[in-house]
Design an enzyme around this catalytic site. Structure first.
Site, PDB file in Angstrom:
ATOM      1  N   CYS A 198      31.300  -9.159  -2.052  1.00  9.49           N
ATOM      2  CA  CYS A 198      29.990  -9.151  -1.572  1.00  9.49           C
ATOM      3  C   CYS A 198      29.574  -7.660  -1.202  1.00  9.49           C
ATOM      4  CB  CYS A 198      29.903 -10.012  -0.290  1.00  9.49           C
ATOM      5  SG  CYS A 198      30.489 -11.436  -0.445  1.00  9.49           S
ATOM      6  N   ARG A 250      26.968  -6.277  -6.594  1.00 14.50           N
ATOM      7  CA  ARG A 250      28.318  -6.792  -6.105  1.00 14.50           C
ATOM      8  C   ARG A 250      28.018  -8.264  -5.917  1.00 14.50           C
ATOM      9  NH1 ARG A 250      31.873  -3.106  -4.239  1.00 14.50           N
ATOM     10  NH2 ARG A 250      32.747  -4.902  -3.080  1.00 14.50           N
ATOM     11  N   TRP A 257      28.336 -13.087  -2.549  1.00 18.18           N
ATOM     12  CA  TRP A 257      29.010 -13.739  -3.923  1.00 18.18           C
ATOM     13  C   TRP A 257      29.717 -14.709  -3.628  1.00 18.18           C
ATOM     14  CZ3 TRP A 257      27.375 -13.121  -8.794  1.00 18.18           C
ATOM     15  CH2 TRP A 257      28.344 -13.719  -9.894  1.00 18.18           C
ATOM     16  N   ASN A 289      33.179  -9.228   4.082  1.00 13.62           N
ATOM     17  CA  ASN A 289      33.533  -9.062   2.692  1.00 13.62           C
ATOM     18  C   ASN A 289      34.772  -9.361   2.395  1.00 13.62           C
ATOM     19  OD1 ASN A 289      33.461  -8.548  -0.033  1.00 13.62           O
ATOM     20  ND2 ASN A 289      33.126  -6.218   0.063  1.00 13.62           N
ATOM     21  N   GLY A 290      35.294 -10.331   1.700  1.00 13.72           N
ATOM     22  CA  GLY A 290      36.547 -10.931   1.475  1.00 13.72           C
ATOM     23  C   GLY A 290      36.951 -12.287   1.739  1.00 13.72           C
ATOM     24  N   GLU A 306      41.713 -12.433 -28.172  1.00 19.38           N
ATOM     25  CA  GLU A 306      40.856 -11.838 -27.080  1.00 19.38           C
ATOM     26  C   GLU A 306      40.927 -10.413 -27.416  1.00 19.38           C
ATOM     27  OE1 GLU A 306      38.850 -12.542 -24.948  1.00 19.38           O
ATOM     28  OE2 GLU A 306      38.752 -10.956 -23.603  1.00 19.38           O
ATOM     29  N   LYS A 363      37.474  -8.386 -27.978  1.00 16.54           N
ATOM     30  CA  LYS A 363      37.224  -7.192 -27.302  1.00 16.54           C
ATOM     31  C   LYS A 363      36.609  -5.910 -28.283  1.00 16.54           C
ATOM     32  CE  LYS A 363      36.011  -8.567 -24.432  1.00 16.54           C
ATOM     33  NZ  LYS A 363      36.437  -9.763 -23.916  1.00 16.54           N
ATOM     34  N   GLU A 403      33.522  -6.653 -30.443  1.00 17.81           N
ATOM     35  CA  GLU A 403      32.384  -6.649 -29.847  1.00 17.81           C
ATOM     36  C   GLU A 403      31.777  -4.968 -29.327  1.00 17.81           C
ATOM     37  OE1 GLU A 403      31.974  -9.639 -26.168  1.00 17.81           O
ATOM     38  OE2 GLU A 403      34.064  -8.934 -26.202  1.00 17.81           O
ATOM     39  N   HIS A 439      51.105 -17.000 -44.674  1.00 21.44           N
ATOM     40  CA  HIS A 439      50.281 -18.202 -45.150  1.00 21.44           C
ATOM     41  C   HIS A 439      48.984 -17.648 -45.784  1.00 21.44           C
ATOM     42  CE1 HIS A 439      53.381 -20.958 -43.870  1.00 21.44           C
ATOM     43  NE2 HIS A 439      53.315 -20.314 -42.582  1.00 21.44           N
ATOM     44  N   LYS A 492      24.675 -10.956 -22.143  1.00 21.81           N
ATOM     45  CA  LYS A 492      25.725 -11.526 -21.001  1.00 21.81           C
ATOM     46  C   LYS A 492      25.744 -12.898 -20.913  1.00 21.81           C
ATOM     47  CE  LYS A 492      28.935 -10.550 -18.250  1.00 21.81           C
ATOM     48  NZ  LYS A 492      30.330 -10.400 -18.946  1.00 21.81           N
TER      49      LYS A 492
HETATM   50  C1  F6R Z   1      33.303 -11.993 -24.634  1.00 23.83           C
HETATM   51  C2  F6R Z   1      32.292 -12.651 -23.858  1.00 23.83           C
HETATM   52  C3  F6R Z   1      31.862 -14.061 -24.518  1.00 23.83           C
HETATM   53  C4  F6R Z   1      31.935 -15.024 -23.457  1.00 23.83           C
HETATM   54  C5  F6R Z   1      31.209 -16.263 -23.821  1.00 23.83           C
HETATM   55  C6  F6R Z   1      31.260 -17.428 -22.799  1.00 23.83           C
HETATM   56  O1  F6R Z   1      33.680 -10.583 -24.086  1.00 23.83           O
HETATM   57  O2  F6R Z   1      31.827 -12.434 -22.638  1.00 23.83           O
HETATM   58  O3  F6R Z   1      32.686 -14.363 -25.522  1.00 23.83           O
HETATM   59  O4  F6R Z   1      33.122 -15.191 -22.775  1.00 23.83           O
HETATM   60  O5  F6R Z   1      29.869 -16.174 -24.206  1.00 23.83           O
HETATM   61  O6  F6R Z   1      30.543 -17.169 -21.705  1.00 23.83           O
HETATM   62  P1  F6R Z   1      30.937 -17.885 -20.318  1.00 23.83           P
HETATM   63  O7  F6R Z   1      32.212 -17.580 -19.949  1.00 23.83           O
HETATM   64  O8  F6R Z   1      29.897 -17.302 -19.499  1.00 23.83           O
HETATM   65  O9  F6R Z   1      30.449 -19.171 -20.707  1.00 23.83           O
END
Ligand code: F6R
Length: 600
Positions: free
Chosen positions: A2, A27, A75, A99-100, A476, A480, A483, A499, A595
């Site tokens: 927060c 935050r 949050w 906060n915590g 993963e 990364k 992306e 394979h 996002k």
């Molecule tokens: C990768 C990324 C996306 C999300 C995916 C699911 O860095 O951010 O692959 O993981 O769009 O999003 P959430 O977790 O919000 O359902």
């Protein structure tokens, strides 16, 4: 995570608090509130959602002049995002912002209720203000009451407290979460904030409080309870300050992982078991198997946990990408616990999968970072990951907190199912407690990824390879890189190379090999040897030196593969980020991505 602010002075208190909270909104923003004190009374304003809702409320009120105030942007970790759960929290005559997470709030709350205190919120924070008043009522000494309060609290707590019992002061303490105290530019002004940004331009001298440091501030003096502090100069760039000095939000979030994972575990690891406030043992009643659904990075966290649920909890576990699950006409039986994983709680495919499972009468659980999101409102149970707001589009700390929650959940189920010996459980808990340490970033490792990044800007692609839980980690790592660098990368189980994929091997194919010491080392070693024999360029990440690697990133020796998992995760995140930076890409907002994916 927060944000908190505080003000003492003769300028516009309300303005400082609202402007400050605006800077801290990154935050968390599920609710916000301020408490304003003058000699006679405390006025409080709270509002749900973004800060503009609070600002509108404050603007429409006729305000007196206040020389003291505290504010908070929340949050949610304990208690839904509601106005009642928004800070500041009230006792009879005092207010607190926090906060915590207070780990022992349940015990304290019970004691205080027995002592006659009335609680109105579901938060852990409210115990702080009642505890203070409980001491104050007995001691009639605000300093002692505050000091006694602090010693009773366990967990993470950075707090500001004001009280009509001593109306010219702000009581402050920092433990766990960040807190800064500043001398304002005007005489007699004292400012508080969770980060630099709200203070820039209003102060030159600040103390970045260390854990365990607190005190009492008034217009005349700032008194610290110990000598463990020093004044320093404030940076002058606001943008720099919001990112806490990091170049990108992604970088800040990678570095934050150690502390948010600590928050994520707070109160959940007991002496010899795991416990969650949000669920109890009945969750497994009538359950024979687990099905997990998620997308992207959250899917990778889920895939990791599918190994742990079977290995530790001895429950059959399957996982599916949510967009595939939706249209395959899945067979759903009521002896299945349906788990969805989502940072945002809004991803359309995952939400629809959850609705389908609910409709079929399955018990459902969401592992989520955002309380009151569509998924937390839909699922039967929610476990929050407590990662705080994630701004970088490429998910980092969401993944590490999801993986932590899921590992804890596997152990929680293992205990219920009696599928783990107490010796083994102790070993697992010991390792879990070490996760925050394994996420602390060694300068040398960051430097190494920075240096190596320049050698990996060309080529025709990357293979990220690993086995067992290091396979989802490889996926993963590849995601990364894709992306944010826009380079072609694939994650594979290393045993799968021969394979088909190995046909691509040549010096321009870069293999990033995850080679943990504590899990199937020899097996993966022979897979990497096969790639090396076909001339692929190999970068190995391992605590053990591997003679065939072209490049080598040395991780620490530990005694648990999951600790290697978390350390390698950080290496992969830094590696992608450094490549992206070298390519001149927008690290925080990569092309074509958003996002939160709320469309199909
Ligand atoms: C990768 C990324 C996306 C999300 C995916 C699911 O860095 O951010 O692959 O993981 O769009 O999003 P959430 O977790 O919000 O359902």
């Amino acid at each position: 995570m927060c944000g908190i602010v505080g003000y003492i002075g003769k300028q516009d208190t309300t303005k400082f608090l609202l402007d400050g909270l605006k800077e801290l909104e990154y935050r968390g923003y599920d609710s916000a509130g301020i408490a304003l004190l003058n000699d006679e009374k405390i006025d409080v304003f709270k509002a749900l959602g973004k800060l503009k809702n609070l600002s509108e409320k404050v603007e429409s009120a006729k305000l007196s002049k206040y020389e003291i105030g505290i504010g908070h942007t929340r949050w949610a970790t304990h208690g839904k995002p509601t106005e009642l759960n928004a800070h500041p929290h009230l006792g009879e005559y005092s207010y607190v912002v926090h906060n915590g997470i207070i780990e022992n709030y349940k015990e304290l709350k019970e004691e205080l209720i027995k002592a006659g205190h009335n609680f109105v919120s579901q938060t852990d924070t409210e115990v702080i203000v009642h505890l203070f008043e409980n001491f104050q009522n007995k001691l009639n000494d605000t300093t002692e009451a505050f000091k006694n309060t602090i010693t009773k609290l366990e967990g993470a707590f950075s707090i500001l407290l004001i009280s009509k019992a001593d109306p010219s002061k702000i009581f402050f303490f920092k433990h766990g979460s960040p807190l800064i105290i500043a001398k304002g530019n005007e005489k007699g002004e004292v400012l508080f904030s969770s980060s630099d940004a709200p203070l820039i331009g209003l102060s030159n001298e600040v103390v970045y409080l260390e854990d365990g440091v607190g005190g009492i501030a008034s217009a005349d003096s700032i008194e610290f309870f110990s000598d463990d502090y020093s004044w320093s100069t404030l940076p002058s760039s606001k943008q720099f300050a919001q990112k806490d000095g990091f170049r990108f939000f992604m970088e800040k979030e990678i570095y934050e992982q150690s502390s948010v994972v600590s928050d994520c575990m707070l109160g959940r690891i007991q002496d010899n078991e795991i416990s969650f406030d949000e669920i109890d043992e009945s969750i497994l009643e009538g359950i024979k198997e687990i099905k997990i659904c998620a997308c992207g990075t959250s899917y990778h966290a889920g895939l990791t946990s599918s190994y742990l649920f079977e290995r530790l909890s001895k429950v059959k576990c399957s996982i599916e990408v949510a967009s595939e699950f939706r249209y395959k006409e899945p067979l759903l039986t009521k002896d299945t616990l349906f788990i969805v994983i989502s940072q945002s709680g809004e991803t359309a495919d995952t939400l629809e999968a959850l609705k389908m499972a609910k409709k079929a009468g399955l018990k459902s659980l969401v592992i989520c970072n955002v309380d009151n999101s569509s998924m937390t409102r839909t699922a039967d149970y929610t476990i929050l990951t407590r990662a705080g707001i994630e701004k970088g589009v490429a998910s980092t700390k969401a993944f590490s907190t999801q993986a932590t929650v899921l590992w804890m959940l596997a152990l929680y189920f293992a205990k219920i199912n009696d599928s783990i010996s107490s010796e083994k459980l102790q070993k697992e808990l010991h390792a879990l407690r070490e996760v925050p340490k394994s996420l602390i970033i060694d300068d040398k490792i960051h430097e190494k990824t920075k240096r190596l990044s320049k050698r990996y800007l060309h080529g025709h692609g990357f293979f990220f390879i690993g086995r067992d839980v290091f396979f989802p980690l490889a996926l993963e790592g590849a995601l990364k890189l894709k992306e944010i660098s826009y380079l072609h990368a694939e994650g594979y189980p290393s045993g799968e190379m021969k394979h088909g994929p190995i046909a691509l091997a040549d010096p321009e194919l870069f293999t990033i090999a995850l080679m943990p010491q504590n899990l199937l080392y020899d097996k993966i070693k022979s897979n990497v040897e096969e790639l090396s024999a076909r001339d692929s360029t190999i970068c190995s990440i391992s605590p053990l030196e591997f003679e065939l690697s072209d490049d080598f990133i040395k991780t620490q020796k530990t005694d648990h593969y999951m600790l290697e998992f978390f350390e390698m995760l950080v290496v992969l995140q830094l590696f992608s980020m450094e490549i992206s930076i070298r390519l001149g890409n927008d690290v925080d907002m990569p092309r074509n991505l958003a996002k939160s994916v709320t469309v199909e």
